[in-house]
Design an enzyme around this catalytic site. Sequence first.
Site, PDB file in Angstrom:
ATOM      1  N   VAL A  96      14.192 -25.642 -38.717  1.00 19.29           N
ATOM      2  CA  VAL A  96      15.111 -26.239 -39.687  1.00 19.29           C
ATOM      3  C   VAL A  96      14.408 -27.205 -40.635  1.00 19.29           C
ATOM      4  O   VAL A  96      14.923 -27.495 -41.721  1.00 19.29           O
ATOM      5  CB  VAL A  96      16.280 -26.939 -38.957  1.00 19.29           C
ATOM      6  CG1 VAL A  96      15.838 -28.247 -38.326  1.00 19.29           C
ATOM      7  CG2 VAL A  96      17.453 -27.153 -39.895  1.00 19.29           C
ATOM      8  N   ALA A 248      10.599 -29.189 -30.850  1.00 17.44           N
ATOM      9  CA  ALA A 248      11.832 -28.492 -31.221  1.00 17.44           C
ATOM     10  C   ALA A 248      11.701 -27.928 -32.619  1.00 17.44           C
ATOM     11  O   ALA A 248      11.145 -28.576 -33.510  1.00 17.44           O
ATOM     12  CB  ALA A 248      13.029 -29.425 -31.149  1.00 17.44           C
ATOM     13  N   ASP A 249      12.227 -26.745 -32.803  1.00 17.13           N
ATOM     14  CA  ASP A 249      12.327 -26.171 -34.141  1.00 17.13           C
ATOM     15  C   ASP A 249      13.690 -26.448 -34.763  1.00 17.13           C
ATOM     16  O   ASP A 249      13.827 -26.470 -35.978  1.00 17.13           O
ATOM     17  CB  ASP A 249      12.061 -24.673 -34.084  1.00 17.13           C
ATOM     18  CG  ASP A 249      10.588 -24.378 -33.861  1.00 17.13           C
ATOM     19  OD1 ASP A 249       9.884 -24.145 -34.852  1.00 17.13           O
ATOM     20  OD2 ASP A 249      10.138 -24.426 -32.701  1.00 17.13           O
ATOM     21  N   ARG A 250      14.693 -26.653 -33.897  1.00 14.54           N
ATOM     22  CA  ARG A 250      16.018 -27.019 -34.405  1.00 14.54           C
ATOM     23  C   ARG A 250      16.832 -27.613 -33.259  1.00 14.54           C
ATOM     24  O   ARG A 250      16.942 -27.020 -32.190  1.00 14.54           O
ATOM     25  CB  ARG A 250      16.731 -25.800 -34.998  1.00 14.54           C
ATOM     26  CG  ARG A 250      18.013 -26.125 -35.754  1.00 14.54           C
ATOM     27  CD  ARG A 250      18.681 -24.862 -36.292  1.00 14.54           C
ATOM     28  NE  ARG A 250      17.875 -24.147 -37.262  1.00 14.54           N
ATOM     29  CZ  ARG A 250      18.229 -23.920 -38.528  1.00 14.54           C
ATOM     30  NH1 ARG A 250      19.374 -24.394 -38.983  1.00 14.54           N
ATOM     31  NH2 ARG A 250      17.449 -23.232 -39.328  1.00 14.54           N
ATOM     32  N   ALA A 258      16.627 -25.338 -29.991  1.00 12.90           N
ATOM     33  CA  ALA A 258      15.822 -24.131 -30.154  1.00 12.90           C
ATOM     34  C   ALA A 258      14.351 -24.531 -30.200  1.00 12.90           C
ATOM     35  O   ALA A 258      13.958 -25.402 -30.978  1.00 12.90           O
ATOM     36  CB  ALA A 258      16.197 -23.403 -31.440  1.00 12.90           C
TER      37      ALA A 258
END
Length: 363
Positions: A96, A248-250, A258
């Site tokens: 994100v 974390a990516d999102r 995620a």
Amino acid sequence: MATLEAIKYKKGELQLLDQLKLPFEFEYMQITNCEEAWKAIRAMNVRGAPAIAIAAALALAVESVAMQAKLQQAAEAKDWLISRLEYLKTSRPTAVNLFNDCDRLAAFVKGLGDQSAKDVLEAYANEAEKMLAKDISDNMAIGKFGGEAILARAGGKAQVKVLTHCNTGSLATARYGTALGVIRFLHESGRLERAFCTETRPYNQGCRLTAFELVFEKIPATLITDSMASYLMAAAGGGGIDAVVVGADRVVANGDTANKIGTYQLAIAAKHHGVGFFVAVPLTSIDVKLKTGAEIHIEQRPADELTCVNGKRVAAEGIEVWNPGFDVTPAALIDGLITEHGVITKAPGSDVFDVAGFVAKYR
């Protein structure tokens, strides 16, 4: 302490460390426009949610220098910048930071007053350049907050053992790192007994990148396969490690997270063994527009990332492949979300986090 640089930038010039060649070759790619950045992001020459966003923004800053002689009107320059930011957002769908920062920069461009096209392009470049210094500052704050949270949970132990997954260090950020920044803080404070890193199949970011960073910075560390993590936690009656910290990516409004595939199973194992599970996440990786992890789009990666190693096929021909790049860890399995402004915790009796309430204080 010397740290690696995934991104090297000066006005009009951007270089990205080619992480597909690590740890055997140390080579920077020259990026001159958004198409080159898009390909580098999609192919994972550059990876890690913060680094992806910074690389995209700075690639446009570099390209904008060449466009100063071609764009005459401010409106024309604004439209061009905004369209390029939209294009860069299509490179990878799950992280994100890329979307948040591109949208923020687009809003900045739209808000610029009446001026020349050259002034608009220079203003954009100046704003994009601020991301480098801010990311490093944010990461150092995350490292401190996270290290203190792990030590507090460890109940006064002089030193702790920490497990991490994928790569969340200098190679995934502007420098210092998120989850690996927590480990770095503990090491610098003399409170780290040992770091453990998973190999992180199928693309081996832990084996290729995190192990490389840990050795480079002389942090005591041990590499394990992904399938060894539960047994490591069970060793010595659950005292094999003191905490798991991942990036974390999102992260969405309830705290569902995620991150690299394999994170979810680590959280399940940590919960079973009574090991603290923490997510290191700058606010740029938080998406409060999504209520739960069920709404997160999970990127499917090419089959050959699973069937091949260093270009050599190791799987039987004809086998079908399912290769999601990420999984979603439910908030109920997470003990704390470590941000640059402190650790988000749950209200007593709750299985979820009030991420939106926390973020509203700082955005």
